[in-house]
Design a protein around this motif. Structure first.
Motif: not given
Length: 871
Positions: A752-758
């Motif tokens: 997971f990367t903060p602020g990122a979703f697909t």
């Protein structure tokens, strides 16, 4: 019943500041049903919520009352912000309403008002008048609640007391309320059906610090300490952790994940200008073991990652060095703010320890611009101590140094010249260190406060007389390359000074001005000062008697309060200050330091010889020992703790939030989840340092989404991440806070990367009352995003028609919308848009909601997230 629930719920989007009302049913208040509650207490602040959200008086009062009355309904009220006051007035809503009950003050049994500073006091008649509450105690019969005022400005509240003993409140509490406030609330609850005035007078006989309106005339001619009719200010003899506010409501504020923990009471110094320093004597400390135990309790109860050491001067505590180290093991951040410059300089490696503990901004009170002026102010701060500390400080890794000064009106050309010389030295010292440390000089004008030695000094209320002095000081700072700031609002300064030292005659003009619609909120209109001064001139109070120097027999207001420090001592200190105008050294203060005992000045505040000895023989411990508990020297341990903390990397967990938290600030979410985790897994209190929502409240999503219920991702920062996963895996990962607020940890998140979703699934209900023509607005937004799509009407539903999105392949590449449908419903509840959407990271929910034409409509949307994908 004065129930304003509908008004608040229907106007959330119109409020300039609605944070205090959210969550609408905050479970951390731990309240019963309002109607079923046997006793109801409203805690009122005289300033807007955003101005007092980092202070603790309302939290302290809530804890006191809850401990004494476990089943009471406890609520809070704040002065509405400027735009909200207009809205309240337009709609005929009283400004003094509880943020949880949404009921007006007249629906409560007891109203406790906290008054923090002088200017705030003018808001009391404003709030009473606009809330439809009779102004004076004598006008309020048994059907009205008991109204009690206290707080740090209590000893300067003569503006709400009349000469005949009547008052805008039913009583004023003077002094420290630990244990006392709870006792009062319990006594009044137990006697709520008895005669109100009789009950108040009876409790005043056995509870120190309580003065009751109308019980006796405040303008006593006999002010001797032996006068039995005097109100004796309440003083907490021995501080104990059980009196500290450790469990209280979590409020929707940027300060929600920060707690303040009081470590000392009072101040050992004798700064002649300091109202709080004289009001809160004597100096007392909580033992370090009690502080550490309380710190763990407050972390568990409040879910906080940062602890602020609450004290007039935190660095006077004898165990401050050990305290810094141990608290940094327990909290992600430890805030160190107010401290004495001379103690910082003289206490071994305290300065280096603070910098090692990540303190990068230092605020230091120098006060007088010259040695002569510091001696007159009784600052007990030699010039060489100042330069020695700044020389050390500028060699360390600090970002900013803010130096506070007070202009008195007594400065001479020689004082200005000495200040210029100091500035040139500081300029050269900073240059020689080759560090770009920001240095800010912050100035204020001296307000002569009651119950301090400088109450006898003449007043300086001629604006033109101040201008040359201010100009010279400003020029000196800026010429040498330093920032200059001046807290200078002339109407506010003058009104503050008159309120501080005026007599009981003040009640008439402040009521008159309140009726005209004036209140204080950050600034004060010039017309207020014009009106107050004009009234004083007509009434004969703008005179040399009031404005000039005062003698030992001057009839100061509130003389009926036995403050613990005699008038004779105050006048003696003033006479000493006058002598210091011709010298550069004052008589110091009581606290022992640097291996030497202090000397008692004889103020009379200490209860006994043991308390005096504790102050005069006080020493700050230097924990440089090595033993089983401290296997390495102190500074090595502190460096290791801080270095290890900087290396920590968070673990990410998928978390399901209670819908109750939707619309709350990020800090509120963090605190609730942190609190729930520690409630379910108390063994993590020493391990877990911080809990932060990391998907929707960070960029770029914080600009596209409000806070929502359902799933999100939290970052958990801990000393031992594996221990977190072990704890969560050992038991069912579901736990409950008080009153059924639930948080569920779904599981760890990898990659997971903060602020990122697909992709994620969004369920959305937009009530028709606030979101008209929702289909048109949704299509407007999608067209503005250049999204190709078509709508397919599906079979009619029981409550409306469903439309499903058909999206071509090129639409999916835009990562705005992947799939979904919506229904337009019409029903008895107002209907509206019900949407079930699979959205991508480019979907801008806030932009869509803005198409309805008003800001903040997201406060009415019901939003829930699930099915998050991040890779």
């Amino acid at each position: 019943m004065s129930d304003y629930t509908d008004f608040v719920r229907q106007n959330l989007h119109r409020f300039q500041q609605c944070e205090a009302f959210l969550p609408l049913a905050n479970p951390t208040f731990d309240n019963p049903d309002f109607q079923a509650a046997a006793y109801r207490v409203l805690i009122a602040r005289l300033s807007p919520f955003q101005d007092v959200d980092r202070s603790i008086p309302h939290l302290f009062l809530a804890r006191e009352v809850r401990q004494a009355l476990p089943h009471a309904f406890i609520d809070m009220a704040f002065l509405p912000a400027a735009g909200d006051r207009d809205l309240f007035e337009q709609e005929g809503i009283p400004p003094l309403i509880g943020v949880q009950s949404l009921r007006s003050a007249d629906e409560f049994d007891l109203v406790l008002i906290s008054n923090a500073y002088t200017l705030e006091l003018i808001n009391l008649p404003y709030l009473l008048i606009r809330s439809g509450i009779p102004l004076f105690s004598s006008q309020r019969g048994p059907e009205w609640p008991i109204v009690i005022l206290g707080g740090s400005n209590a000893m300067a509240t003569q503006a709400i007391v009349r000469e005949d003993g009547d008052s805008l409140v039913d009583g004023i509490f003077f002094g420290e309320g630990e244990g006392m406030v709870g006792n009062l609330a319990r006594a009044w609850a137990e006697n709520r059906h008895a005669d109100k005035q009789q009950t108040l007078e009876e409790t005043a006989r056995w509870v120190p610090g309580l003065w009751v309106a109308g019980s006796h005339c405040p303008n006593l001619s006999d002010r001797s300490d032996a006068d039995q009719s005097r109100t004796v200010k309440a003083i907490l003899g021995t501080p104990e952790a059980r009196f500290l506010p450790l469990a209280y409501p979590i409020l929707n504020s940027p300060e929600a994940h920060t707690a303040s923990l009081q470590i000392t009471y009072g101040c050992p110094a004798f700064c002649a200008f300091c109202f709080e320093g004289y009001d809160r004597k004597p100096y007392r400390e909580l033992p370090l073991p009690d502080i550490l135990s309380a710190a763990r309790q407050i972390k568990r109860a409040q879910g906080v990652e940062e602890l602020n050491l609450y004290s007039f001067n935190f660095n006077t505590h004898q165990d401050i060095l050990e305290m810094i180290l141990e608290l940094h093991r327990l909290f992600d951040q430890v805030s160190l703010k107010s401290q004495r410059l001379d103690v910082l300089q003289k206490t071994g490696y305290l300065l280096e320890a603070e910098v090692e503990a990540d303190k990068r901004n230092f605020t230091l009170g120098i006060e007088g611009i010259s040695a002569r002026m510091r001696a007159w102010l009784h600052k007990s701060l030699p010039s060489e101590t100042i330069t020695d500390l700044l020389d050390r400080l500028l060699a360390l890794k600090v970002r900013q140094v803010k130096l506070f000064y007070i202009l008195t009106g007594h400065e001479t050309d020689a004082d200005i010249a000495e200040f210029r010389h100091f500035l040139k030295w500081l300029k050269e010292t900073r240059r020689s260190r080759k560090r770009r440390v920001r240095v800010v000089f912050s100035f204020g004008l001296l307000i002569r406060m009651p119950f301090t030695p400088l109450r006898y000094d003449r007043l300086f209320l001629d604006e033109h007389a101040w201008r040359p002095l201010i100009g010279q000081v400003k020029s000196a700072c800026e010429t040498n390359g330093f920032e200059f700031r001046l807290a200078f609002d002339w109407p506010a300064y003058c009104v503050s000074q008159v309120l501080a030292l005026g007599g009981y005659w003040l009640v008439e003009p402040i009521v008159t001005l309140a009726r005209a619609g004036y209140c204080f909120d950050t600034t004060l209109p010039p017309a207020y000062w014009d009106g107050l001064r004009g009234w004083m001139e007509k009434a004969g109070h703008w005179s040399e008697t009031f404005l000039g120097e005062k003698g030992p027999d001057y009839p100061f207001a509130l003389a009926f309060v036995a403050s613990g420090i005699s008038d004779a001592f105050l006048y003696r200190q003033y006479q000493e200050a006058r002598r210091h105008l011709a010298s550069e050294v004052d008589s110091g203060y009581c606290l022992g330091s640097d291996g030497e005992a202090g000397h008692c000045l004889g103020c009379g505040a200490c209860a006994d010889e043991e308390q005096r000895q504790a102050i005069t023989h006080h020493q700050i411990r230097q924990p440089e020992r090595t033993d089983a508990f401290y296997p390495r020297p102190y500074m090595a341990q502190l460096r290791e703790v801080m270095a290890r903390k900087r290396r920590l990397r968070p673990a990410y967990f998928l978390v399901r939030l209670d819908p109750l938290l939707a619309g709350g600030l990020p800090e509120l979410l963090d605190a609730f989840v942190f609190r729930d985790i520690l409630a379910g897994y108390p063994e993590l209190v020493d391990n877990l340092l911080a809990v932060r929502e990391s998907l929707f409240t960070v960029r770029p999503n914080d600009r596209r989404f409000p806070t929502m219920g359902g799933e999100t991702v939290f970052a958990l920062k801990a000393w031992d991440v594996e221990a977190l996963e072990t704890s969560f895996g050992r038991t069912e990962t579901r736990f409950f806070g008080k009153n059924l607020v639930s948080t569920r940890i779904v599981g760890p998140v990898e990659g997971f990367t903060p602020g990122a979703f697909t992709q994620l699934h969004l369920d959305m209900h937009l009530p028709g009352k606030f979101f008209p023509e929702p289909r048109a607005r949704l299509e407007e937004y999608l067209r503005s995003a250049y999204l190709p799509y078509s709508l397919r009407r599906e079979s009619a539903r029981p409550r409306g028609v469903r439309y499903r999105f058909d999206l071509p392949a090129k639409a999916l590449k835009k990562k705005i919308l992947f799939d979904g449908f919506f229904e337009i419903r019409e029903d008895e509840h107002g209907g509206g848009l019900f949407a079930s959407l699979d959205i991508g990271p480019k979907f801008d929910l806030l932009a869509f909601l803005r198409t309805f034409g008003e800001e903040n409509l997201s406060r009415h949307a019901r939003l829930e997230v699930s099915g998050i994908r991040w890779s």
